[in-house]
Scaffold this motif. Structure first.
Motif: not given
Length: 53
Positions: A15-35
């Protein structure tokens, strides 16, 4: 007996490899979590201000 290509490709991807391999999910998490965290922090700061008398 060495693994064949079919058995190697049928292995489940962790599961973690699938999350870390998805750049759009990482972008979404990187914007949403700090906000969300800054929003909660701001609400807590405003709520902690004492009322004026």
């Amino acid at each position: 007996m060495p693994p064949t290509e079919q058995s190697a490709s049928s292995e489940r991807v962790p599961m973690m490899q699938r999350i870390l391999d998805n750049p759009f999910l990482l972008l979404f998490l990187g914007v949403t979590l700090p906000t969300v965290l800054y929003l909660i922090w701001g609400i807590m700061e405003v709520a902690s201000i004492p009322l004026a008398k």
